[in-house]
Write a protein that holds these residues in place. Structure first.
Motif, PDB file in Angstrom:
ATOM      1  N   LEU A  92       0.796  -1.204  -0.067  1.00 13.51           N
ATOM      2  CA  LEU A  92       0.007   0.147   0.078  1.00 13.51           C
ATOM      3  C   LEU A  92       0.830   1.251   0.032  1.00 13.51           C
ATOM      4  CD1 LEU A  92      -3.024   0.885   0.131  1.00 13.51           C
ATOM      5  CD2 LEU A  92      -2.519   1.004   2.754  1.00 13.51           C
ATOM      6  N   PHE A  95       2.490   1.475  -3.583  1.00 14.12           N
ATOM      7  CA  PHE A  95       1.405   1.790  -4.510  1.00 14.12           C
ATOM      8  C   PHE A  95       0.981   3.171  -4.406  1.00 14.12           C
ATOM      9  CE2 PHE A  95      -3.142   2.149  -6.000  1.00 14.12           C
ATOM     10  CZ  PHE A  95      -2.877   1.406  -7.222  1.00 14.12           C
ATOM     11  N   THR A  96       0.809   3.760  -3.214  1.00 11.19           N
ATOM     12  CA  THR A  96       0.412   4.989  -3.089  1.00 11.19           C
ATOM     13  C   THR A  96       1.329   5.906  -3.516  1.00 11.19           C
ATOM     14  OG1 THR A  96      -1.041   4.407  -0.869  1.00 11.19           O
ATOM     15  CG2 THR A  96      -0.205   6.616  -1.293  1.00 11.19           C
ATOM     16  N   ARG A  99       1.266   5.649  -7.604  1.00  9.00           N
ATOM     17  CA  ARG A  99       0.227   5.642  -8.450  1.00  9.00           C
ATOM     18  C   ARG A  99       0.120   6.809  -9.509  1.00  9.00           C
ATOM     19  NH1 ARG A  99      -5.452   5.679  -5.398  1.00  9.00           N
ATOM     20  NH2 ARG A  99      -4.505   7.391  -4.054  1.00  9.00           N
ATOM     21  N   GLU A 184      -8.087   3.021  -8.190  1.00  9.08           N
ATOM     22  CA  GLU A 184      -8.839   3.231  -6.990  1.00  9.08           C
ATOM     23  C   GLU A 184      -9.393   2.124  -6.230  1.00  9.08           C
ATOM     24  OE1 GLU A 184      -9.408   6.419  -5.376  1.00  9.08           O
ATOM     25  OE2 GLU A 184      -7.819   7.262  -6.748  1.00  9.08           O
ATOM     26  N   ASN A 186      -8.290  -0.910  -6.230  1.00  6.66           N
ATOM     27  CA  ASN A 186      -6.818  -1.767  -5.768  1.00  6.66           C
ATOM     28  C   ASN A 186      -6.576  -1.014  -4.419  1.00  6.66           C
ATOM     29  OD1 ASN A 186      -3.432  -1.961  -6.127  1.00  6.66           O
ATOM     30  ND2 ASN A 186      -4.834  -3.829  -6.159  1.00  6.66           N
ATOM     31  N   TYR A 187      -6.776   0.224  -4.393  1.00  8.35           N
ATOM     32  CA  TYR A 187      -6.088   0.968  -3.214  1.00  8.35           C
ATOM     33  C   TYR A 187      -7.185   0.616  -2.260  1.00  8.35           C
ATOM     34  CZ  TYR A 187      -5.111   4.936  -0.177  1.00  8.35           C
ATOM     35  OH  TYR A 187      -4.938   5.571   0.900  1.00  8.35           O
ATOM     36  N   TYR A 188      -8.451   1.036  -2.533  1.00  8.23           N
ATOM     37  CA  TYR A 188      -9.454   0.978  -1.337  1.00  8.23           C
ATOM     38  C   TYR A 188      -9.550  -0.631  -1.002  1.00  8.23           C
ATOM     39  CZ  TYR A 188     -10.378   5.642  -1.594  1.00  8.23           C
ATOM     40  OH  TYR A 188     -10.487   7.104  -1.550  1.00  8.23           O
ATOM     41  N   CYS A 190      -7.247  -3.044  -0.976  1.00  7.37           N
ATOM     42  CA  CYS A 190      -6.181  -3.346   0.007  1.00  7.37           C
ATOM     43  C   CYS A 190      -6.295  -2.852   1.436  1.00  7.37           C
ATOM     44  CB  CYS A 190      -4.825  -2.623  -0.732  1.00  7.37           C
ATOM     45  SG  CYS A 190      -3.381  -3.017   0.500  1.00  7.37           S
TER      46      CYS A 190
END
Length: 227
Positions: A92, A95-96, A99, A184, A186-188, A190
């Motif tokens: 995370l 990725f953040t 991104r 988005e 993928n992020y949320y 995770c």
């Protein structure tokens, strides 16, 4: 005391948590691989895939623990869940940080594919079919060229005979927007998995504790009293 250490609530709590983890992981796995792969980041795709497989593995271990009500395997689940949380936390963070760079790489890739296209080899066509778009900014990108004509991939069902079948939106906006939506997700997903993993740790800990208490109680009841 006995009600607080009952096995059944923690058993079904862990089972429900693991099912939710698997559901969220479907989005995490698929969207993660697509997002990194679209930006031509092989290591990122492998990283998302490995994390996704690990989450699936630990979730199925949790289901086994819940169904078998196993104290020993609940310990294994706690250890594996801790490792998965650490891995997802690292993913995370990376990725953040990357991104926006991934989005930029994808848009640059779209421009590169369009510039390199020829009449015999148009690598934009798979992109047209996948995202339902045409050219970079729209069909005019093809029509303004000398002897320009729309490729069949720019039309719904490859039928360009009807104006309503032509994809009006360019891939620089539609494909990029679609990829941003997947990023988005993928992020949320995770973040949701990490939260659920902590919940799984909580329920597995108390399930193991309740199971150990139940075994101890049975042994105490079966032990003869010396008069």
């Amino acid at each position: 005391m006995e009600k607080s250490l009952a096995v059944t609530p923690w058993k079904y709590g862990l089972l429900a948590t693991c099912i939710l983890i698997v559901t969220c992981n479907v989005f995490f796995f698929s969207c993660g691989v697509v997002t990194w792969g679209s930006a031509v980041s092989i290591y990122g795709s492998y990283g998302a895939a490995i994390c996704g497989v690990a989450v699936f593995g630990v979730a199925f271990l949790g289901m086994y623990v819940a169904l078998k009500v196993s104290y020993k395997y609940s310990i294994y689940y706690l250890i594996c869940s801790g490792l998965v949380i650490a891995a997802l936390g690292s993913y995370l963070f990376i990725f953040t940080a990357m991104r926006e760079e991934l989005m930029g790489r994808f848009e640059e890739r779209m421009r590169s594919l369009f510039e390199q296209k020829t009449h015999s080899d148009d690598q934009m066509q798979p992109v047209h079919s996948l995202f339902g778009c045409c050219g970079l900014n729209g069909p005019q990108d093809y029509l303004k060229e000398e002897h320009g004509a729309l490729p069949s991939s720019c039309c719904y069902a490859f039928d360009c005979s009807k104006p309503t079948h032509i994809y009006e939106e360019g891939c620089s906006t539609k494909a990029a927007g679609n990829l941003r939506m997947q990023a988005e997700l993928n992020y949320y997903s995770c973040m949701a998995i990490i939260a659920l993993e902590f919940m799984g740790l909580f329920t597995a800990y108390y399930l193991g504790k309740a199971r150990k208490y139940a075994k101890t109680k049975i042994k105490d009841e079966e032990t003869p009293i010396n008069e």
